[in-house]
Design an enzyme around this catalytic site. Structure first.
Site, mmCIF file in Angstrom:
data_model
loop_
_atom_site.group_PDB
_atom_site.id
_atom_site.type_symbol
_atom_site.label_atom_id
_atom_site.label_comp_id
_atom_site.label_asym_id
_atom_site.label_seq_id
_atom_site.Cartn_x
_atom_site.Cartn_y
_atom_site.Cartn_z
ATOM 1 C CB CYS A 181 -15.337 -20.313 -47.418
ATOM 2 S SG CYS A 181 -14.112 -19.380 -46.530
ATOM 3 C CB SER A 236 -6.617 -13.239 -46.396
ATOM 4 O OG SER A 236 -7.795 -12.699 -45.861
ATOM 5 C CG ASN A 292 -9.676 -24.043 -46.457
ATOM 6 O OD1 ASN A 292 -9.005 -24.519 -47.369
ATOM 7 N ND2 ASN A 292 -10.988 -23.975 -46.515
ATOM 8 C CB THR A 316 -10.175 5.160 -53.084
ATOM 9 O OG1 THR A 316 -10.542 6.016 -54.160
ATOM 10 C CG2 THR A 316 -9.536 5.968 -51.973
ATOM 11 N N GLY A 339 -8.490 -12.067 -49.719
ATOM 12 C CA GLY A 339 -7.764 -13.207 -50.283
ATOM 13 C C GLY A 339 -8.464 -13.704 -51.543
ATOM 14 C CB THR A 340 -12.063 -13.967 -52.404
ATOM 15 O OG1 THR A 340 -12.397 -14.830 -51.318
ATOM 16 C CG2 THR A 340 -12.903 -14.304 -53.612
ATOM 17 C CD GLN A 388 -7.162 -20.726 -43.323
ATOM 18 O OE1 GLN A 388 -6.715 -20.636 -42.169
ATOM 19 N NE2 GLN A 388 -8.388 -20.320 -43.619
ATOM 20 C CG HIS A 406 -10.624 -12.045 -42.686
ATOM 21 N ND1 HIS A 406 -11.364 -13.109 -42.242
ATOM 22 C CD2 HIS A 406 -10.523 -12.195 -44.017
ATOM 23 C CE1 HIS A 406 -11.711 -13.871 -43.278
ATOM 24 N NE2 HIS A 406 -11.209 -13.319 -44.376
HETATM 25 N N1 PLP Z 1 -8.046 -19.189 -49.317
HETATM 26 C C1 PLP Z 1 -8.236 -19.964 -48.247
HETATM 27 C C2 PLP Z 1 -7.405 -21.186 -48.078
HETATM 28 C C3 PLP Z 1 -9.199 -19.631 -47.294
HETATM 29 O O1 PLP Z 1 -9.382 -20.411 -46.238
HETATM 30 C C4 PLP Z 1 -9.981 -18.476 -47.505
HETATM 31 C C5 PLP Z 1 -11.061 -18.127 -46.555
HETATM 32 O O2 PLP Z 1 -11.518 -18.910 -45.791
HETATM 33 C C6 PLP Z 1 -9.715 -17.684 -48.626
HETATM 34 C C7 PLP Z 1 -8.738 -18.068 -49.509
HETATM 35 C C8 PLP Z 1 -10.486 -16.434 -48.897
HETATM 36 O O3 PLP Z 1 -9.929 -15.349 -48.195
HETATM 37 P P1 PLP Z 1 -10.824 -14.055 -47.903
HETATM 38 O O4 PLP Z 1 -11.800 -14.437 -46.842
HETATM 39 O O5 PLP Z 1 -9.859 -13.009 -47.489
HETATM 40 O O6 PLP Z 1 -11.510 -13.710 -49.192
#
Ligand code: PLP
Length: 382
Positions: free
Chosen positions: A322, A197, A149, A235, A71-72, A177, A199
Site C-alpha cells: 500500500c 475489507s 499485513n 447510494t 477498509g481504508t 488481513q 478485496h
Molecule cells: N488495513 C490493512 C492491514 C491493510 O493491509 C489494508 C490494505 O492493504 C487496508 C487496511 C486498507 O484496505 P482497503 O484496501 O480496503 O482500503
C-alpha cells in the site's frame, strides 16, 4: 510467460462464484436500494442478505454491520467517528498499523487528543507492558490490528481488550488481513469496532465494513441521504456489497482447507529461504497468518529484487504494497528493531489456496539465481 501471483495480501483475485452472484446487480437488477419499486426492493434485499453473511462470518448481528467503500474508509470512520463523540483524552495505536489507521489517529491531535504509539517486540507483536504503562493516562480509544499485513503477526487482542476494559477505553481492530485467513470472532476478541475489507478475501474492490458493538456511539464521516441508518450516506454499491457477502461465506466455508494448504506451502517456502540464508522476519515465536512470509537478503534492495522477480515471472511485494511508491524502509520492521539496511531489503510473499508446491519450488530456484546475480552485481559495484 504466465506470472505466478504471490501477492494476495495486497489484493486477491475475484472468486468466480462471487462474480456470478454480482453480475445480475451490474446488469438487469440495477435498482437503487432506497427506491420503492421492485428494482429497489430487490437491491435492498440483496444488500441485507450480504449484511447477514458478513455478520455471520465474524459472529455478530446483521444490524451491527455498516458497509463502506473500503477498509481504508472503515478505519477512518472508526477512529474519527468514535473519537468525535468523546471528550479528547489519549488515543493509542500500535507502531505497526497501516497508514489508514495511523494517519487519522495522528490527525486527532488537532482536536486536542494526545496520540501515542504502542511498541512492538522483535517478533512484531504488541508490547503489552508498554500498553499498560501508557494506559496510566486517561485513554478514550485504542486501535490495534488483528494481523499485520507485512509480517502476518497476529496481535494479542484479547489482552488489549482486557487492559482497555479496566480503563474504560474503546478498542478498534483492523481485521482486514485476518479475515478469511484465521477465525475472526468479534465477541471473542472483546472489541468495540472492527474493520473488514472485501478485496482481500476474493470479493470485489469497492466494499468494506465497520462492525460495531451496540454500545458504541459513532459520528458518520459522510452526510447525505442517510443510508446505512445515517452512518454512511451515499447510494450503496450493491454489486460490490453482494460480492463481499458471498466472499465472506465462501472464505468461512473454506477456512480450514485454506489454512492447511497455505501453512504447508509457507513451510516449504521458508525451509528454502533458510537454505538461501535469508532473514525471515517475525517467523519464530510469533503467532501469524498461515500465508505470509516476509524476508530479506543483506545488500539487496527489496525494490530491486521485486523487479527482478517480476521479470522472472513472480509477483511479490516489497515492504508494504500500500505504500510501495515510497522508498522508505518498512515502518513495521523499523518498529521491530530491524536495522535499516536489512529493512530496505524486505520482500513479502503472500500465498493463497490457489498456489501450488510446484510454484513454490520454481520460485525458490528463481530466487536463488536472482540473489546470486544481484549479489555479484553489488560486489562489482563495490
Ligand atoms: N488495513 C490493512 C492491514 C491493510 O493491509 C489494508 C490494505 O492493504 C487496508 C487496511 C486498507 O484496505 P482497503 O484496501 O480496503 O482500503
Amino acid at each position: 510467460m504466465n506470472t505466478v501471483y504471490f501477492d494476495h495480501n495486497s489484493t486477491a483475485a475475484l472468486h468466480p462464484q462471487v462474480l456470478e452472484v454480482m453480475l445480475p446487480f451490474m446488469t438487469a437488477q440495477h435498482g437503487n436500494p432506497t427506491s420503492r419499486h421492485v428494482f429497489g426492493r430487490n437491491a435492498r434485499d440483496a444488500v441485507e442478505y450480504a449484511r447477514a453473511q458478513v455478520a455471520e462470518t465474524v459472529g455478530v448481528q446483521a444490524s451491527q454491520v455498516v458497509f463502506t467503500a473500503s477498509g481504508t474508509e472503515a478505519n477512518n470512520f472508526a477512529i474519527r467517528g468514535i473519537a468525535g463523540n468523546l471528550a479528547p483524552s489519549q488515543m493509542l495505536y500500535s507502531s505497526i498499523e497501516h497508514p489508514c489507521v495511523s494517519r487519522p489517529a495522528l490527525a486527532l491531535q488537532t482536536n486536542g487528543w494526545q496520540v501515542n504509539k504502542i511498541k512492538v517486540d522483535p517478533h512484531g507483536q504488541l508490547d503489552l507492558e508498554h500498553l499498560n504503562a501508557l494506559l496510566q493516562r486517561p485513554t478514550g480509544l485504542i486501535s490495534v490490528m488483528l494481523a499485520n499485513n507485512e509480517t502476518g503477526a497476529l496481535q494479542p487482542l484479547t489482552a488489549v481488550t482486557a487492559a482497555a476494559k479496566q480503563h474504560k477505553a474503546f478498542v478498534h481492530t483492523d481485521a482486514v488481513q485476518a479475515l478469511g485467513k484465521v477465525p475472526v470472532d468479534f465477541y471473542d476478541l472483546g472489541v468495540h469496532a472492527m474493520t473488514l475489507s472485501s478485496h482481500k478475501i476474493g470479493g470485489p474492490l469497492g466494499a468494506g465494513a465497520l462492525v460495531l458493538d451496540k454500545r458504541v456511539d459513532i459520528q458518520p464521516l459522510l452526510l447525505g441521504g442517510g443510508q446505512e441508518k445515517g452512518l454512511r450516506s451515499g447510494t450503496e454499491n450493491v454489486a460490490a456489497i453482494v460480492g463481499f457477502g458471498a466472499a465472506c461465506a465462501i472464505a468461512q466455508q473454506q477456512l480450514a482447507d485454506y489454512q492447511t494448504h497455505t501453512t504447508l506451502l509457507r513451510s516449504q517456502l521458508e525451509a528454502g529461504l533458510h537454505q538461501l540464508k535469508a532473514t525471515v522476519f517475525g517467523a519464530e515465536n510469533a503467532q501469524r497468518l498461515p500465508n505470509t512470509s516476509f524476508f530479506a537478503f543483506h545488500h539487496i534492495e527489496g525494490e530491486t529484487l521485486v523487479t527482478a522477480l517480476d521479470k522472472a515471472g513472480f509477483a511479490v511485494a516489497s515492504g508494504s504494497a500500500c505504500s510501495s511508491d515510497s522508498t522508505e524502509p518498512s515502518h513495521v520492521l523499523l518498529a521491530m528493531g530491524v536495522e535499516e539496511e536489512l529493512a530496505r531489503g524486505a520482500v513479502r510473499v503472500s500465498l493463497s489456496a490457489h498456489n501450488t508446491v510446484q510454484q513454490v519450488d520454481t520460485f525458490l530456484a528463481t530466487l536463488a539465481q536472482e540473489v546470486k546475480r544481484l549479489k555479484a552485481m553489488t560486489a562489482i559495484a563495490a
